[in-house]
Motif scaffolding. Structure first.
Motif, PDB file in Angstrom:
ATOM      1  N   VAL A  31       0.840  -1.192   0.000  1.00  0.00           N
ATOM      2  CA  VAL A  31       0.000   0.000   0.000  1.00  0.00           C
ATOM      3  C   VAL A  31       0.877   1.244   0.000  1.00  0.00           C
ATOM      4  CG1 VAL A  31      -1.822   1.268   1.229  1.00  0.00           C
ATOM      5  CG2 VAL A  31      -1.787  -1.232   1.290  1.00  0.00           C
ATOM      6  N   ASP A  32       0.483   2.255  -0.769  1.00  0.00           N
ATOM      7  CA  ASP A  32       1.075   3.589  -0.698  1.00  0.00           C
ATOM      8  C   ASP A  32       2.576   3.582  -0.984  1.00  0.00           C
ATOM      9  OD1 ASP A  32       1.125   6.319  -0.419  1.00  0.00           O
ATOM     10  OD2 ASP A  32       1.146   6.312   1.780  1.00  0.00           O
ATOM     11  N   VAL A  33       2.960   2.924  -2.076  1.00  0.00           N
ATOM     12  CA  VAL A  33       4.335   2.965  -2.562  1.00  0.00           C
ATOM     13  C   VAL A  33       4.297   3.470  -4.012  1.00  0.00           C
ATOM     14  CG1 VAL A  33       5.111   1.109  -1.042  1.00  0.00           C
ATOM     15  CG2 VAL A  33       4.215   0.549  -3.301  1.00  0.00           C
ATOM     16  N   ARG A  34       5.449   3.495  -4.676  1.00  0.00           N
ATOM     17  CA  ARG A  34       5.443   3.923  -6.080  1.00  0.00           C
ATOM     18  C   ARG A  34       4.776   2.863  -6.940  1.00  0.00           C
ATOM     19  NH1 ARG A  34      11.095   5.492  -8.444  1.00  0.00           N
ATOM     20  NH2 ARG A  34      11.492   3.273  -8.037  1.00  0.00           N
ATOM     21  N   ASP A  35       5.355   1.677  -7.031  1.00  0.00           N
ATOM     22  CA  ASP A  35       4.756   0.546  -7.739  1.00  0.00           C
ATOM     23  C   ASP A  35       4.616  -0.605  -6.751  1.00  0.00           C
ATOM     24  OD1 ASP A  35       4.884   2.049 -10.085  1.00  0.00           O
ATOM     25  OD2 ASP A  35       6.865   1.254 -10.599  1.00  0.00           O
ATOM     26  N   GLY A  36       3.480  -1.288  -6.803  1.00  0.00           N
ATOM     27  CA  GLY A  36       3.273  -2.378  -5.862  1.00  0.00           C
ATOM     28  C   GLY A  36       4.319  -3.464  -6.022  1.00  0.00           C
ATOM     29  N   LEU A  37       4.343  -4.097  -7.207  1.00  0.00           N
ATOM     30  CA  LEU A  37       5.351  -5.099  -7.546  1.00  0.00           C
ATOM     31  C   LEU A  37       6.086  -4.607  -8.781  1.00  0.00           C
ATOM     32  CD1 LEU A  37       3.174  -8.345  -7.276  1.00  0.00           C
ATOM     33  CD2 LEU A  37       4.436  -7.206  -5.452  1.00  0.00           C
ATOM     34  N   TYR A  38       7.409  -4.599  -8.730  1.00  0.00           N
ATOM     35  CA  TYR A  38       8.209  -4.204  -9.887  1.00  0.00           C
ATOM     36  C   TYR A  38       9.114  -5.374 -10.246  1.00  0.00           C
ATOM     37  CZ  TYR A  38      11.395  -1.636 -12.919  1.00  0.00           C
ATOM     38  OH  TYR A  38      12.133  -1.207 -13.992  1.00  0.00           O
ATOM     39  N   LEU A  39       8.961  -5.867 -11.478  1.00  0.00           N
ATOM     40  CA  LEU A  39       9.756  -7.000 -11.944  1.00  0.00           C
ATOM     41  C   LEU A  39      10.523  -6.591 -13.199  1.00  0.00           C
ATOM     42  CD1 LEU A  39       7.599  -8.378 -10.103  1.00  0.00           C
ATOM     43  CD2 LEU A  39       7.687 -10.325 -11.652  1.00  0.00           C
ATOM     44  N   GLN A  40      11.831  -6.754 -13.174  1.00  0.00           N
ATOM     45  CA  GLN A  40      12.668  -6.502 -14.348  1.00  0.00           C
ATOM     46  C   GLN A  40      13.685  -7.621 -14.470  1.00  0.00           C
ATOM     47  OE1 GLN A  40      14.480  -2.637 -14.568  1.00  0.00           O
ATOM     48  NE2 GLN A  40      15.686  -3.140 -16.379  1.00  0.00           N
ATOM     49  N   ASN A  41      13.712  -8.262 -15.629  1.00  0.00           N
ATOM     50  CA  ASN A  41      14.565  -9.434 -15.842  1.00  0.00           C
ATOM     51  C   ASN A  41      14.340 -10.468 -14.728  1.00  0.00           C
ATOM     52  OD1 ASN A  41      16.443  -6.889 -16.852  1.00  0.00           O
ATOM     53  ND2 ASN A  41      16.475  -8.647 -18.245  1.00  0.00           N
ATOM     54  N   ALA A  42      13.065 -10.672 -14.394  1.00  0.00           N
ATOM     55  CA  ALA A  42      12.693 -11.632 -13.347  1.00  0.00           C
ATOM     56  C   ALA A  42      11.781 -12.673 -13.970  1.00  0.00           C
ATOM     57  CB  ALA A  42      12.004 -10.920 -12.188  1.00  0.00           C
ATOM     58  N   SER A  43      12.255 -13.892 -14.121  1.00  0.00           N
ATOM     59  CA  SER A  43      11.553 -14.899 -14.907  1.00  0.00           C
ATOM     60  C   SER A  43      11.335 -16.193 -14.117  1.00  0.00           C
ATOM     61  CB  SER A  43      12.344 -15.208 -16.187  1.00  0.00           C
ATOM     62  OG  SER A  43      12.497 -14.047 -16.976  1.00  0.00           O
ATOM     63  N   LYS A  44      10.432 -17.013 -14.674  1.00  0.00           N
ATOM     64  CA  LYS A  44      10.141 -18.348 -14.149  1.00  0.00           C
ATOM     65  C   LYS A  44       9.674 -18.288 -12.691  1.00  0.00           C
ATOM     66  CE  LYS A  44      13.458 -20.443 -17.313  1.00  0.00           C
ATOM     67  NZ  LYS A  44      14.691 -21.246 -17.468  1.00  0.00           N
ATOM     68  N   GLY A  45       8.723 -17.388 -12.441  1.00  0.00           N
ATOM     69  CA  GLY A  45       8.214 -17.237 -11.087  1.00  0.00           C
ATOM     70  C   GLY A  45       6.704 -17.320 -11.036  1.00  0.00           C
ATOM     71  N   THR A  46       6.162 -17.335  -9.820  1.00  0.00           N
ATOM     72  CA  THR A  46       4.718 -17.305  -9.598  1.00  0.00           C
ATOM     73  C   THR A  46       4.396 -16.180  -8.631  1.00  0.00           C
ATOM     74  OG1 THR A  46       4.808 -18.898  -7.770  1.00  0.00           O
ATOM     75  CG2 THR A  46       4.491 -19.779  -9.994  1.00  0.00           C
ATOM     76  N   VAL A  47       3.297 -15.484  -8.927  1.00  0.00           N
ATOM     77  CA  VAL A  47       2.828 -14.368  -8.104  1.00  0.00           C
ATOM     78  C   VAL A  47       1.363 -14.627  -7.809  1.00  0.00           C
ATOM     79  CG1 VAL A  47       2.515 -11.865  -7.993  1.00  0.00           C
ATOM     80  CG2 VAL A  47       4.499 -12.816  -9.191  1.00  0.00           C
ATOM     81  N   SER A  48       1.025 -14.914  -6.542  1.00  0.00           N
ATOM     82  CA  SER A  48      -0.318 -15.380  -6.208  1.00  0.00           C
ATOM     83  C   SER A  48      -0.863 -14.686  -4.965  1.00  0.00           C
ATOM     84  CB  SER A  48      -0.310 -16.896  -5.940  1.00  0.00           C
ATOM     85  OG  SER A  48       0.231 -17.608  -7.032  1.00  0.00           O
TER      86      SER A  48
END
Length: 406
Positions: A120-137
Protein backbone atom coordinates in the motif's frame (compact mmCIF):
# COMPACT_ATOMS: atom_id res chain seq x y z
CA UNK A 1 23.43 -11.23 7.52
CA UNK A 2 26.54 -12.83 6.06
CA UNK A 3 25.96 -16.47 7.06
CA UNK A 4 23.06 -18.89 6.40
CA UNK A 5 20.53 -18.76 9.25
CA UNK A 6 16.85 -18.64 10.12
CA UNK A 7 16.05 -15.46 12.05
CA UNK A 8 12.64 -15.70 13.78
CA UNK A 9 10.95 -12.91 15.72
CA UNK A 10 8.81 -14.07 18.66
CA UNK A 11 6.06 -11.57 19.49
CA UNK A 12 6.98 -9.47 16.44
CA UNK A 13 10.01 -7.52 17.67
CA UNK A 14 10.79 -4.25 15.94
CA UNK A 15 13.93 -3.69 13.87
CA UNK A 16 14.55 0.04 13.76
CA UNK A 17 16.72 1.38 10.93
CA UNK A 18 19.15 4.27 11.02
CA UNK A 19 17.16 6.30 8.50
CA UNK A 20 20.14 6.37 6.14
CA UNK A 21 20.17 2.98 4.38
CA UNK A 22 18.58 -0.48 4.34
CA UNK A 23 17.44 -1.86 7.68
CA UNK A 24 18.39 -5.48 6.90
CA UNK A 25 20.94 -6.54 4.27
CA UNK A 26 21.13 -10.21 3.26
CA UNK A 27 24.42 -11.30 1.68
CA UNK A 28 24.49 -15.06 2.43
CA UNK A 29 22.57 -17.74 0.56
CA UNK A 30 19.82 -19.62 2.35
CA UNK A 31 18.70 -16.93 4.84
CA UNK A 32 15.16 -16.93 6.28
CA UNK A 33 13.68 -13.92 8.12
CA UNK A 34 10.22 -14.06 9.64
CA UNK A 35 8.00 -12.48 12.25
CA UNK A 36 9.49 -8.96 12.51
CA UNK A 37 8.28 -5.38 12.18
CA UNK A 38 10.82 -3.42 10.17
CA UNK A 39 10.88 0.39 10.31
CA UNK A 40 12.92 2.40 7.79
CA UNK A 41 12.35 5.66 9.71
CA UNK A 42 11.26 7.54 6.55
CA UNK A 43 14.87 7.77 5.35
CA UNK A 44 17.31 6.31 2.87
CA UNK A 45 18.56 6.92 -0.65
CA UNK A 46 16.76 5.79 -3.82
CA UNK A 47 20.07 5.65 -5.71
CA UNK A 48 21.35 3.10 -3.14
CA UNK A 49 18.11 1.06 -3.23
CA UNK A 50 17.50 1.60 0.48
CA UNK A 51 14.93 -0.93 1.65
CA UNK A 52 13.36 -2.56 4.64
CA UNK A 53 15.06 -5.77 3.48
CA UNK A 54 17.69 -5.74 0.70
CA UNK A 55 18.85 -9.14 -0.53
CA UNK A 56 21.61 -9.95 -3.02
CA UNK A 57 21.80 -13.66 -2.22
CA UNK A 58 20.18 -16.89 -3.37
CA UNK A 59 17.25 -18.63 -1.68
CA UNK A 60 16.22 -15.75 0.57
CA UNK A 61 12.89 -16.36 2.34
CA UNK A 62 10.97 -13.43 3.83
CA UNK A 63 7.84 -14.40 5.73
CA UNK A 64 5.27 -12.67 7.92
CA UNK A 65 7.01 -9.29 7.99
CA UNK A 66 5.48 -5.84 8.50
CA UNK A 67 7.60 -3.22 6.71
CA UNK A 68 6.83 0.47 6.99
CA UNK A 69 8.40 3.88 6.28
CA UNK A 70 11.11 2.47 4.00
CA UNK A 71 11.82 3.72 0.45
CA UNK A 72 11.66 0.16 -0.94
CA UNK A 73 9.84 -2.47 1.06
CA UNK A 74 11.76 -5.50 -0.26
CA UNK A 75 14.57 -5.20 -2.82
CA UNK A 76 15.76 -8.45 -4.44
CA UNK A 77 18.84 -8.17 -6.66
CA UNK A 78 20.11 -11.34 -8.35
CA UNK A 79 18.38 -13.30 -5.60
CA UNK A 80 17.44 -16.51 -7.43
CA UNK A 81 14.89 -18.67 -5.64
CA UNK A 82 13.57 -15.81 -3.48
CA UNK A 83 10.31 -16.34 -1.56
CA UNK A 84 8.27 -13.43 -0.15
CA UNK A 85 5.06 -14.45 1.59
CA UNK A 86 2.54 -13.02 4.04
CA UNK A 87 4.36 -9.68 4.23
CA UNK A 88 2.71 -6.27 4.67
CA UNK A 89 4.43 -3.27 3.13
CA UNK A 90 3.31 0.32 3.64
CA UNK A 91 5.31 3.12 2.07
CA UNK A 92 6.19 6.57 3.40
CA UNK A 93 3.02 8.68 3.55
CA UNK A 94 3.07 12.18 2.09
CA UNK A 95 5.80 11.56 -0.49
CA UNK A 96 5.18 11.82 -4.23
CA UNK A 97 5.40 8.52 -6.16
CA UNK A 98 8.68 9.60 -7.75
CA UNK A 99 10.24 9.95 -4.30
CA UNK A 100 9.34 6.40 -3.26
CA UNK A 101 10.49 2.95 -4.24
CA UNK A 102 8.44 -0.16 -5.00
CA UNK A 103 6.82 -2.40 -2.44
CA UNK A 104 8.52 -5.56 -3.76
CA UNK A 105 11.27 -4.90 -6.30
CA UNK A 106 12.81 -7.86 -8.17
CA UNK A 107 15.76 -7.41 -10.51
CA UNK A 108 17.66 -10.05 -12.48
CA UNK A 109 16.52 -13.27 -10.81
CA UNK A 110 14.80 -16.56 -11.60
CA UNK A 111 12.57 -19.04 -9.83
CA UNK A 112 10.93 -16.65 -7.35
CA UNK A 113 7.61 -16.88 -5.50
CA UNK A 114 5.52 -13.99 -4.10
CA UNK A 115 2.41 -15.12 -2.18
CA UNK A 116 -0.21 -13.45 0.07
CA UNK A 117 1.49 -10.07 0.35
CA UNK A 118 -0.18 -6.65 0.71
CA UNK A 119 1.45 -3.48 -0.59
CA UNK A 120 0.00 0.00 0.00
CA UNK A 121 1.08 3.59 -0.70
CA UNK A 122 4.34 2.96 -2.56
CA UNK A 123 5.44 3.92 -6.08
CA UNK A 124 4.76 0.55 -7.74
CA UNK A 125 3.27 -2.38 -5.86
CA UNK A 126 5.35 -5.10 -7.55
CA UNK A 127 8.21 -4.20 -9.89
CA UNK A 128 9.76 -7.00 -11.94
CA UNK A 129 12.67 -6.50 -14.35
CA UNK A 130 14.57 -9.43 -15.84
CA UNK A 131 12.69 -11.63 -13.35
CA UNK A 132 11.55 -14.90 -14.91
CA UNK A 133 10.14 -18.35 -14.15
CA UNK A 134 8.21 -17.24 -11.09
CA UNK A 135 4.72 -17.31 -9.60
CA UNK A 136 2.83 -14.37 -8.10
CA UNK A 137 -0.32 -15.38 -6.21
CA UNK A 138 -2.92 -13.83 -3.89
CA UNK A 139 -1.18 -10.47 -3.52
CA UNK A 140 -2.89 -7.10 -3.11
CA UNK A 141 -1.42 -3.81 -4.39
CA UNK A 142 -3.53 -0.68 -3.95
CA UNK A 143 -3.19 3.09 -3.74
CA UNK A 144 -0.03 2.99 -5.87
CA UNK A 145 1.15 4.28 -9.23
CA UNK A 146 1.27 0.86 -10.96
CA UNK A 147 0.03 -2.24 -9.20
CA UNK A 148 2.39 -4.36 -11.30
CA UNK A 149 5.22 -2.73 -13.28
CA UNK A 150 6.97 -5.26 -15.43
CA UNK A 151 9.73 -5.44 -18.07
CA UNK A 152 11.81 -8.13 -19.77
CA UNK A 153 10.44 -10.92 -17.56
CA UNK A 154 9.35 -14.19 -19.21
CA UNK A 155 7.53 -17.39 -18.25
CA UNK A 156 5.69 -16.03 -15.19
CA UNK A 157 2.25 -16.93 -13.82
CA UNK A 158 -0.05 -14.47 -11.97
CA UNK A 159 -3.06 -15.89 -10.14
CA UNK A 160 -5.67 -14.51 -7.70
CA UNK A 161 -4.04 -11.09 -7.25
CA UNK A 162 -5.74 -7.69 -6.83
CA UNK A 163 -4.34 -4.53 -8.43
CA UNK A 164 -6.48 -1.51 -7.68
CA UNK A 165 -6.72 2.24 -7.38
CA UNK A 166 -3.66 3.31 -9.33
CA UNK A 167 -2.67 4.97 -12.60
CA UNK A 168 -2.46 1.43 -14.00
CA UNK A 169 -3.39 -1.92 -12.59
CA UNK A 170 -0.59 -3.50 -14.59
CA UNK A 171 1.94 -2.26 -17.15
CA UNK A 172 3.44 -5.36 -18.80
CA UNK A 173 6.21 -4.62 -21.30
CA UNK A 174 8.65 -6.52 -23.50
CA UNK A 175 7.98 -10.00 -22.13
CA UNK A 176 6.89 -13.42 -23.38
CA UNK A 177 4.85 -16.45 -22.30
CA UNK A 178 2.80 -14.98 -19.49
CA UNK A 179 -0.36 -16.29 -17.83
CA UNK A 180 -2.92 -14.26 -15.87
CA UNK A 181 -5.76 -16.14 -14.11
CA UNK A 182 -8.46 -15.01 -11.67
CA UNK A 183 -6.91 -11.61 -10.99
CA UNK A 184 -8.75 -8.37 -10.30
CA UNK A 185 -7.83 -5.07 -11.97
CA UNK A 186 -10.07 -2.48 -10.35
CA UNK A 187 -10.68 1.28 -10.22
CA UNK A 188 -7.54 2.41 -12.05
CA UNK A 189 -8.56 5.85 -13.24
CA UNK A 190 -6.86 8.98 -14.53
CA UNK A 191 -6.06 10.72 -17.80
CA UNK A 192 -4.16 7.73 -19.24
CA UNK A 193 -5.10 4.99 -16.80
CA UNK A 194 -5.63 1.37 -17.75
CA UNK A 195 -6.51 -1.88 -16.01
CA UNK A 196 -4.35 -4.31 -17.99
CA UNK A 197 -1.68 -3.07 -20.43
CA UNK A 198 0.48 -5.17 -22.75
CA UNK A 199 3.20 -3.44 -24.74
CA UNK A 200 5.70 -5.41 -26.76
CA UNK A 201 4.51 -8.73 -25.30
CA UNK A 202 4.11 -12.09 -27.06
CA UNK A 203 2.17 -15.28 -26.26
CA UNK A 204 0.04 -14.04 -23.36
CA UNK A 205 -3.02 -15.78 -21.93
CA UNK A 206 -5.46 -13.89 -19.68
CA UNK A 207 -8.47 -15.89 -18.49
CA UNK A 208 -11.12 -15.63 -15.76
CA UNK A 209 -9.98 -12.14 -14.69
CA UNK A 210 -12.15 -9.25 -13.50
CA UNK A 211 -11.26 -5.95 -15.20
CA UNK A 212 -13.69 -3.35 -13.83
CA UNK A 213 -14.11 0.41 -13.40
CA UNK A 214 -10.98 1.47 -15.26
CA UNK A 215 -10.51 4.39 -17.64
CA UNK A 216 -9.43 1.82 -20.24
CA UNK A 217 -9.94 -1.85 -19.56
CA UNK A 218 -7.35 -3.61 -21.77
CA UNK A 219 -4.63 -1.85 -23.81
CA UNK A 220 -2.53 -3.74 -26.38
CA UNK A 221 0.31 -2.26 -28.43
CA UNK A 222 3.21 -3.79 -30.32
CA UNK A 223 2.33 -7.29 -29.13
CA UNK A 224 1.61 -10.67 -30.71
CA UNK A 225 -0.76 -13.50 -29.83
CA UNK A 226 -2.47 -12.05 -26.79
CA UNK A 227 -5.52 -14.17 -25.89
CA UNK A 228 -8.27 -13.04 -23.52
CA UNK A 229 -10.74 -15.80 -22.68
CA UNK A 230 -13.59 -15.93 -20.19
CA UNK A 231 -12.91 -12.55 -18.54
CA UNK A 232 -15.35 -9.92 -17.31
CA UNK A 233 -14.50 -6.43 -18.60
CA UNK A 234 -16.97 -3.95 -17.12
CA UNK A 235 -17.67 -0.34 -16.26
CA UNK A 236 -14.76 1.17 -18.21
CA UNK A 237 -14.77 4.20 -20.46
CA UNK A 238 -13.26 2.07 -23.25
CA UNK A 239 -13.23 -1.71 -22.87
CA UNK A 240 -10.36 -2.45 -25.31
CA UNK A 241 -7.75 -0.20 -26.93
CA UNK A 242 -5.90 -1.77 -29.87
CA UNK A 243 -2.83 -0.30 -31.54
CA UNK A 244 -1.96 -3.51 -33.39
CA UNK A 245 -3.05 -3.97 -37.02
CA UNK A 246 -1.67 -7.52 -37.22
CA UNK A 247 -0.98 -8.92 -33.78
CA UNK A 248 -2.98 -12.14 -34.03
CA UNK A 249 -4.90 -11.40 -30.82
CA UNK A 250 -8.06 -13.25 -29.82
CA UNK A 251 -11.00 -12.35 -27.55
CA UNK A 252 -13.44 -15.20 -26.91
CA UNK A 253 -16.07 -16.03 -24.32
CA UNK A 254 -15.63 -12.74 -22.47
CA UNK A 255 -18.41 -10.68 -20.90
CA UNK A 256 -18.30 -6.95 -21.76
CA UNK A 257 -20.76 -5.13 -19.50
CA UNK A 258 -21.56 -1.44 -19.04
CA UNK A 259 -18.57 -0.01 -20.90
CA UNK A 260 -19.03 3.38 -22.59
CA UNK A 261 -17.34 2.07 -25.72
CA UNK A 262 -16.40 -1.52 -26.63
CA UNK A 263 -13.33 -0.71 -28.73
CA UNK A 264 -10.91 2.07 -29.63
CA UNK A 265 -8.93 1.01 -32.69
CA UNK A 266 -5.84 3.13 -33.34
CA UNK A 267 -5.03 1.60 -36.73
CA UNK A 268 -6.50 1.38 -40.21
CA UNK A 269 -7.14 -2.33 -39.83
CA UNK A 270 -6.69 -5.23 -37.44
CA UNK A 271 -6.63 -9.02 -37.61
CA UNK A 272 -7.77 -9.33 -33.99
CA UNK A 273 -10.55 -11.91 -33.64
CA UNK A 274 -13.57 -11.19 -31.45
CA UNK A 275 -15.89 -14.19 -31.30
CA UNK A 276 -18.48 -15.59 -28.94
CA UNK A 277 -18.37 -12.70 -26.46
CA UNK A 278 -21.28 -11.13 -24.59
CA UNK A 279 -21.80 -7.39 -25.20
CA UNK A 280 -24.30 -5.55 -23.01
CA UNK A 281 -24.78 -2.99 -25.80
CA UNK A 282 -25.93 -5.66 -28.26
CA UNK A 283 -29.70 -5.41 -28.76
CA UNK A 284 -30.00 -8.04 -31.50
CA UNK A 285 -32.43 -10.86 -30.57
CA UNK A 286 -31.74 -14.58 -30.35
CA UNK A 287 -34.47 -15.84 -32.68
CA UNK A 288 -33.63 -19.53 -32.79
CA UNK A 289 -32.83 -19.89 -29.08
CA UNK A 290 -29.26 -21.12 -29.52
CA UNK A 291 -27.89 -18.49 -27.12
CA UNK A 292 -26.33 -16.32 -29.84
CA UNK A 293 -27.62 -13.35 -31.79
CA UNK A 294 -28.42 -13.97 -35.43
CA UNK A 295 -26.50 -10.94 -36.65
CA UNK A 296 -22.92 -9.87 -35.88
CA UNK A 297 -22.25 -7.21 -33.27
CA UNK A 298 -20.28 -4.30 -34.65
CA UNK A 299 -17.72 -2.93 -32.23
CA UNK A 300 -16.86 0.26 -34.11
CA UNK A 301 -19.35 3.06 -34.72
CA UNK A 302 -19.46 6.62 -35.97
CA UNK A 303 -20.15 7.89 -32.46
CA UNK A 304 -16.98 6.23 -31.19
CA UNK A 305 -15.18 8.06 -34.00
CA UNK A 306 -16.53 11.32 -32.56
CA UNK A 307 -15.49 10.25 -29.04
CA UNK A 308 -11.96 9.62 -30.23
CA UNK A 309 -11.73 13.20 -31.46
CA UNK A 310 -13.81 14.95 -28.79
CA UNK A 311 -13.42 13.81 -25.20
CA UNK A 312 -16.49 15.76 -24.09
CA UNK A 313 -18.63 13.40 -26.19
CA UNK A 314 -18.21 10.83 -23.40
CA UNK A 315 -21.05 12.41 -21.45
CA UNK A 316 -23.44 11.63 -24.32
CA UNK A 317 -22.31 8.04 -24.92
CA UNK A 318 -25.47 6.52 -23.37
CA UNK A 319 -27.86 9.13 -24.72
CA UNK A 320 -30.64 8.84 -27.27
CA UNK A 321 -28.59 11.06 -29.59
CA UNK A 322 -25.71 8.59 -29.61
CA UNK A 323 -28.08 5.71 -30.34
CA UNK A 324 -29.73 7.68 -33.13
CA UNK A 325 -26.40 8.53 -34.75
CA UNK A 326 -25.36 4.88 -34.58
CA UNK A 327 -28.62 3.70 -36.17
CA UNK A 328 -28.39 6.31 -38.92
CA UNK A 329 -24.78 5.37 -39.67
CA UNK A 330 -25.70 1.69 -39.98
CA UNK A 331 -28.52 2.53 -42.39
CA UNK A 332 -26.62 5.17 -44.41
CA UNK A 333 -22.84 4.82 -43.92
CA UNK A 334 -21.04 8.13 -44.38
CA UNK A 335 -17.62 7.38 -42.83
CA UNK A 336 -15.26 4.64 -43.94
CA UNK A 337 -14.76 3.01 -40.55
CA UNK A 338 -12.67 -0.08 -39.99
CA UNK A 339 -15.27 -2.87 -39.67
CA UNK A 340 -14.57 -4.86 -36.48
CA UNK A 341 -17.30 -7.33 -35.56
CA UNK A 342 -18.07 -10.21 -33.29
CA UNK A 343 -19.71 -12.58 -35.81
CA UNK A 344 -21.35 -14.76 -33.17
CA UNK A 345 -22.12 -12.67 -30.06
CA UNK A 346 -23.69 -14.28 -27.02
CA UNK A 347 -27.27 -13.22 -26.34
CA UNK A 348 -26.88 -13.67 -22.57
CA UNK A 349 -23.97 -13.24 -20.16
CA UNK A 350 -22.00 -16.49 -19.89
CA UNK A 351 -21.57 -18.33 -16.61
CA UNK A 352 -18.01 -17.55 -15.54
CA UNK A 353 -17.67 -19.15 -12.09
CA UNK A 354 -13.89 -18.72 -11.90
CA UNK A 355 -13.99 -14.93 -12.32
CA UNK A 356 -13.43 -13.33 -8.89
CA UNK A 357 -16.03 -11.03 -7.38
CA UNK A 358 -15.25 -7.45 -6.33
CA UNK A 359 -14.27 -7.23 -2.69
CA UNK A 360 -16.59 -5.53 -0.15
CA UNK A 361 -14.36 -2.45 -0.37
CA UNK A 362 -15.47 -1.91 -3.97
CA UNK A 363 -19.09 -2.95 -3.62
CA UNK A 364 -19.95 -1.42 -0.24
CA UNK A 365 -22.16 1.64 -0.40
CA UNK A 366 -21.71 4.56 1.97
CA UNK A 367 -24.57 6.57 3.45
CA UNK A 368 -23.49 9.60 1.43
CA UNK A 369 -23.43 7.54 -1.78
CA UNK A 370 -26.88 6.14 -1.10
CA UNK A 371 -28.26 9.61 -0.36
CA UNK A 372 -26.71 11.00 -3.52
CA UNK A 373 -28.07 8.19 -5.66
CA UNK A 374 -31.53 8.63 -4.13
CA UNK A 375 -31.48 12.38 -4.79
CA UNK A 376 -30.47 11.85 -8.41
CA UNK A 377 -33.14 9.21 -8.83
CA UNK A 378 -35.86 11.50 -7.46
CA UNK A 379 -34.66 14.36 -9.65
CA UNK A 380 -34.72 12.11 -12.72
CA UNK A 381 -38.21 10.87 -11.88
CA UNK A 382 -39.44 14.45 -11.50
CA UNK A 383 -38.02 15.42 -14.90
CA UNK A 384 -39.57 12.37 -16.58
CA UNK A 385 -42.93 13.03 -14.91
CA UNK A 386 -42.91 16.67 -15.99
CA UNK A 387 -42.03 15.59 -19.52
CA UNK A 388 -44.90 13.10 -19.66
CA UNK A 389 -47.42 15.71 -18.42
CA UNK A 390 -46.18 18.15 -21.03
CA UNK A 391 -46.46 15.56 -23.80
CA UNK A 392 -50.11 14.74 -22.92
CA UNK A 393 -51.19 18.41 -22.66
CA UNK A 394 -53.22 19.64 -25.69
CA UNK A 395 -51.25 22.07 -27.79
CA UNK A 396 -52.90 25.19 -29.13
CA UNK A 397 -51.47 27.43 -31.78
CA UNK A 398 -48.51 25.17 -32.48
CA UNK A 399 -46.48 26.22 -35.50
CA UNK A 400 -45.27 23.69 -38.04
CA UNK A 401 -41.50 23.39 -38.25
CA UNK A 402 -40.75 24.86 -34.81
CA UNK A 403 -39.25 22.44 -32.30
CA UNK A 404 -38.22 22.77 -28.71
CA UNK A 405 -34.55 23.03 -27.85
CA UNK A 406 -33.05 19.75 -26.65
Amino acid sequence: LDKPLRLVGRGRPRLLGSGRGSVVRVRADGVTIEGFEIDGRRGGDLSRDSAGVHSAARDTTLRDLVIRDALFGVYLREANGAVVERCRVRGIPGKDPGEKGSGIHAYNLEGFRFDDNEVVDVRDGLYLQNASKGTVSRNVARDVRYGLHYMFSDDNVFEDNTFENGAAGTAIMYSERLVFRRNRFLRNRGFASVGLLFQGCDDVLAEANLVADNARGVFIEGSHRVTLRGNVIAGSDVAVVLYDPSGGHRFEGNSFVGNMSPLALVARQTDTVFTGNYWSGNDEPDLDGDGRSERPYRLTSVFDHFRGNLTAADILSDSFAAAAIGAAERAFPVLRLVPVEDPSPLARPPALPDVPRPSPRETGASARGIAGSLALGLAGAAVLSRGRRASTRPRSGAKIGKTAAP
